[in-house]
Design an enzyme around this catalytic site. Structure first.
Site, PDB file in Angstrom:
ATOM      1  N   LEU A  13       5.934  13.032   8.319  1.00 38.80           N
ATOM      2  CA  LEU A  13       5.884  13.734   9.597  1.00 38.80           C
ATOM      3  C   LEU A  13       7.198  13.654  10.365  1.00 38.80           C
ATOM      4  O   LEU A  13       7.559  14.576  11.090  1.00 38.80           O
ATOM      5  CB  LEU A  13       4.763  13.152  10.464  1.00 38.80           C
ATOM      6  CG  LEU A  13       3.334  13.354   9.948  1.00 38.80           C
ATOM      7  CD1 LEU A  13       2.349  12.682  10.880  1.00 38.80           C
ATOM      8  CD2 LEU A  13       3.024  14.820   9.805  1.00 38.80           C
ATOM      9  N   GLY A  16      12.572   8.096  12.763  1.00 40.20           N
ATOM     10  CA  GLY A  16      13.335   7.651  13.911  1.00 40.20           C
ATOM     11  C   GLY A  16      14.228   6.501  13.541  1.00 40.20           C
ATOM     12  O   GLY A  16      14.446   6.204  12.360  1.00 40.20           O
ATOM     13  N   GLY A  17      14.758   5.817  14.550  1.00 43.54           N
ATOM     14  CA  GLY A  17      15.713   4.748  14.308  1.00 43.54           C
ATOM     15  C   GLY A  17      15.112   3.529  13.642  1.00 43.54           C
ATOM     16  O   GLY A  17      15.830   2.702  13.093  1.00 43.54           O
ATOM     17  N   MET A  18      13.776   3.376  13.694  1.00 42.01           N
ATOM     18  CA  MET A  18      13.160   2.181  13.138  1.00 42.01           C
ATOM     19  C   MET A  18      12.386   2.435  11.850  1.00 42.01           C
ATOM     20  O   MET A  18      12.071   1.498  11.141  1.00 42.01           O
ATOM     21  CB  MET A  18      12.232   1.534  14.168  1.00 42.01           C
ATOM     22  CG  MET A  18      12.986   0.995  15.377  1.00 42.01           C
ATOM     23  SD  MET A  18      11.886   0.219  16.579  1.00 42.01           S
ATOM     24  CE  MET A  18      11.310  -1.179  15.624  1.00 42.01           C
ATOM     25  N   VAL A  21       7.364   8.042   9.745  1.00 42.80           N
ATOM     26  CA  VAL A  21       5.969   8.253  10.109  1.00 42.80           C
ATOM     27  C   VAL A  21       5.358   9.215   9.097  1.00 42.80           C
ATOM     28  O   VAL A  21       5.914  10.282   8.834  1.00 42.80           O
ATOM     29  CB  VAL A  21       5.834   8.837  11.532  1.00 42.80           C
ATOM     30  CG1 VAL A  21       4.375   8.958  11.915  1.00 42.80           C
ATOM     31  CG2 VAL A  21       6.570   7.966  12.526  1.00 42.80           C
ATOM     32  N   ASP A 129       6.547   2.577  29.140  1.00 52.02           N
ATOM     33  CA  ASP A 129       7.135   3.896  28.882  1.00 52.02           C
ATOM     34  C   ASP A 129       6.078   4.994  28.925  1.00 52.02           C
ATOM     35  O   ASP A 129       6.054   5.874  28.072  1.00 52.02           O
ATOM     36  CB  ASP A 129       7.854   3.913  27.532  1.00 52.02           C
ATOM     37  CG  ASP A 129       8.830   5.095  27.413  1.00 52.02           C
ATOM     38  OD1 ASP A 129       9.335   5.533  28.460  1.00 52.02           O
ATOM     39  OD2 ASP A 129       9.066   5.557  26.293  1.00 52.02           O
TER      40      ASP A 129
END
Length: 805
Positions: A13, A16-18, A21, A129
């Site tokens: 999907l 990202g930086g980590m 998904v 957040d």
């Protein structure tokens, strides 16, 4: 079929930086979002410990309005986390369809989100957040995502001391000023900011560069005009107060909203119900496609520990069995362009992604269907997981399925056919994942290079191909200015004194660095320099001006009565040329030209009266700089001083103003409708481009007369303005670039109106070409050499015009 523990992977999907998904299914067939951590992070013991603690805490969160954590493998070779998959639009997406919410629907949303926060707080976490893009509207109601950056209230080891996590416009002021640790009161602030956004149709602390939004947040300048009722306005104001102790508790918010909630739930009705069905249909189509392409998964590895070797080969993009390619590489995805004639070669790490065609069709009329496939099949233009892994934390920001749909002749729900408006489609040349650039992010063109600045480094890419030329580690970068064969960086912040770095523009290595260093024989105040700074370059001199910020009471208390100071350095060697110390004042802007340095000052307020804003002028020729007469009230125009020349254009209130810099004389003023404008500081071929919330306008540079104006597009700003918002329109190569809906589709300005970008003739208004952009809307952009670079959703996408006929 690939597996992660007991989960069968359906599709990738996002990334990202980590980590990555995936859409996955359990043994029983339940859909889930499975996140796997990047290998380099998995080898970090500190990261593993944080991952273990946060997954343990997140699994304790339970409630009808939170996305449940299903399982986790923090000790696997490649750590993973499985969460409930939530299909539906984010509040960001739904806001465009709904418009501002009335008092009843707003109360229903507030009650649901307050209940979600209560569930999170009961687990000993603070979300930190909460924002519209982290709330998904599903069949069962709103779902709060992204506990990954949530923090145990009693655990100081999860994040570094002084680490600030959150999103501009929603982060509580006490987290910005370090006056307090994250607490449930910070989530109340974010919830109120979210509700204000949904009630008024705009962020309560405005838009524009992140530092301006954060400044307004700390100052408590919430814009609540347009709240449904006076009662709602007072309630939101009480939640947005700067004093955490003065805010209502989450229980108070829940009770207040529950008393005013209607009996029915608005998210179960259209248009939201339709958007939810659209997303569910998109997921179903994605699952069906995966099932069609799956032949035999009996030999698939059973879990991440055993599959590590196979995963490495799969992620490298190496062909399997001599046919096809693996998943799209996240570094660079060049668009297929067999007829390319510009001579540029794609980066060596770029692998074509056959499952994701990005080349624009050659015909000028966009076609929204897929010939040769069943009428009920849907084409997914962009998709993301229910909770993407990003550098901000364990789960990161939410990005959901977004698609277009061909009208279904079988009677199924489908979108109306798009009007057949003829328009030229631009071409996507390459993309590169850069992750979340954050408030420090910058995207700049310099010659044939594209400079990308994030929280950790400055990276130079080849603008035509996306290949990396060089990367220089640099944290705390607050300003970047490429000039000639040098790239100047300013590093400043609340925890360290300003520092100048000068890099070689071709190779990225450090040429020189300089810290504020007053001469030993200088008669100056013993106070250290303030941590805020501006810098500029005038010929062979680089000027640094440091000062103590007055952005908050905390800043005033901690920085004291420190004077502003100016330093001149030799641009080639970094050698100190001269020094000057001023008085206690905040600096609002600087300019260096004609052997003079002009410093816009904001003097401390006295007896409650606003402080004066003079323009201080310093003659810098010679070894000892000499002050010249100040210009009263000249701070808003720091470029207008005796050493300057030419004409510059400013936006003041609702007007565009043309100033003769040398004479410091106003040449003309033009009032524009649509609120506070932004304007290009210089003219292009006798035209100045301005933008308001209503659209983009071209003004005659000599008279201010309107040359043309468009209300169907909105500004795409250059990095000079800090990204979309308060910056000037982006103009390059005879084109002004703007965002807006697909040609032929009417839409109002705002988040829901974004479809892509349009290149307009800067002089004659006509549309040159348009192209869709994947992501929630561009946040940074740059242009040059006939190329447009847009950073949206953590990915740089590079476009150019259509191929010549």
């Amino acid at each position: 079929m690939e597996r992660v523990a007991g989960y069968r992977i359906v599709a990738l999907l996002g990334e990202g930086g980590m980590g990555r998904v995936h859409l996955a299914r359990t043994a029983s067939g339940r859909l889930a979002a499975v996140k796997t951590v990047h290998e380099h992070l998995a080898t970090d013991p500190l990261f593993r410990e944080r991952f273990r603690r946060e997954t343990l805490a997140a699994r304790a969160v339970a409630g009808p309005f939170t996305a449940a954590v299903l399982d986790a493998g923090p000790d696997a070779v490649r750590p993973w986390l499985a969460t409930e998959f939530c299909a539906g639009p984010t509040l960001t997406e739904a806001a465009g369809a709904l418009g501002p919410l009335g008092a009843g629907p707003l109360a229903g949303l507030g009650a649901a989100l307050a209940e979600a926060l209560a569930s999170i707080h009961r687990a000993g976490l603070v979300h930190r957040d909460l924002k519209p893009s982290n709330v998904v509207l599903t069949r069962g109601g709103p779902k709060v995502l992204d506990f990954g950056i949530a923090r145990r209230a009693a655990d100081e080891t999860l994040t570094g001391t002084g680490e600030v996590i959150g999103s501009p416009g929603f982060i509580a002021p006490e987290l910005l000023t370090a006056d307090d640790e994250p607490s449930p009161a910070a989530d109340v602030f974010a919830l109120a900011a979210l509700l204000a956004r949904m009630a008024t149709g705009r962020p309560p602390f405005g838009s524009g560069p992140a530092h301006q939004v954060l400044y307004r947040t700390v100052r408590g300048e919430a814009d609540l005009d347009g709240s449904p009722t006076r009662e709602w306005r007072a309630f939101l104001a009480s939640c947005l107060t700067g004093d955490p102790a003065g805010r209502p508790t989450v229980a108070d918010v829940l009770d207040w909203c529950a008393e005013r909630s209607p009996a029915d739930t608005w998210w179960e009705r259209d248009p939201v119900a339709g958007l939810v069905r659209d997303h569910e249909n998109g997921v179903a189509a994605l699952v069906a496609d995966a099932a069609d392409g799956s032949r035999d998964d009996a030999d698939a590895p059973a879990d991440t520990d055993e599959a590590d070797e196979a995963d490495d080969a799969h992620e490298s993009g190496a062909p399997e069995g001599g046919a096809g390619v693996g998943p799209a590489p996240v570094d660079a995805v060049p668009a297929p362009s067999p007829s390319r004639t510009d001579g540029a070669r794609p980066p060596t790490d770029a692998v074509p992604y056959r499952a994701r065609p990005v080349a624009a069709p050659r015909d000028a009329v966009p076609y929204d269907g897929e010939p040769g496939r069943g009428p009920a099949r849907r084409r997914l233009l962009a998709f993301g997981g229910a909770a993407l892994l990003t550098g901000g934390g364990l789960l990161g920001g939410a990005a959901l399925l977004r698609r277009t749909e061909k009208n279904d002749p079988t009677g199924g729900r489908g979108a109306s056919p798009a009007p057949r408006t003829r328009w030229a489609r631009g071409r996507l040349l390459w993309t590169r994942t850069v992750g979340d650039l954050g408030p420090a992010g910058r995207v700049l063109r310099h010659g044939s290079a594209l400079l990308i600045t994030d929280a950790a480094a400055v990276t130079a890419l080849d603008a035509a191909t996306g290949a990396v030329r060089w990367r220089h580690p640099a944290r705390g970068v607050t300003a970047v200015r490429p000039l000639g064969n040098q790239v100047h960086l300013l590093l400043s912040g609340l925890l360290f004194a300003p520092e100048l770095l000068t890099l070689d523009a071709r190779r990225g290595h450090l040429r020189w660095s300089a810290l504020p260093d007053r001469p030993a024989n200088a008669q100056t105040s013993p106070a250290p320099d303030g941590q805020s700074a501006f810098f500029t370059v005038d010929g062979g001199t680089t000027v640094l001006v440091s000062y103590a910020s007055d952005a908050s009471l905390w800043a005033k208390r901690s920085l004291g009565d420190r004077p502003w100071r100016a330093y001149g350095f030799d641009s080639r060697t970094g050698r100190t040329l001269w020094f000057h110390e001023g008085t206690r004042a905040a600096v609002t802007g600087i300019d260096a030209a004609g052997g003079r340095l002009a410093v816009g000052l904001r003097l401390p307020a006295r007896n409650g009266a606003p402080g004066e804003e003079p323009l201080f002028v310093l003659r810098t020729t010679g070894a000892t700089p000499r002050p010249e007469p100040e210009i009263p009230g000249g701070a808003p125009y720091p470029h207008a001083h005796p050493g300057a020349s030419g004409i510059r254009y400013y936006a003041r209130d609702s007007r565009v103003v043309a100033i003769d810099l040398a004479a410091r004389r106003t040449l003309w003023r033009r009032t524009l409708e649509g609120g506070s404008p932004t304007v290009t500081p210089t003219a292009t071929d006798g035209v100045v481009h301005a933008a308001t919330a209503d659209g983009v306008t071209a003004l005659d540079a000599r008279s201010g007369r309107v040359r043309w104006s468009r209300t169907d597009v909105w500004r795409l700003t250059s990095d000079d303005g800090g990204g979309i918002g308060d910056g000037p329109p982006l103009v390059a190569d005879g084109a002004v670039y703007a965002t807006g809906p697909e040609p032929g589709h009417e839409a109002k300005s705002g988040e829901g109106a974004f479809w892509g970008v349009h290149a307009l003739d800067a002089l004659r208004e006509r549309r040159l070409w348009s192209v869709p952009v994947e992501g929630d809307g561009p946040s940074l952009a740059a242009a040059g050499g006939g190329l447009l670079h847009v950073c949206a959703g953590g990915t740089v996408q590079t476009f150019t015009g259509p191929e010549p006929a």
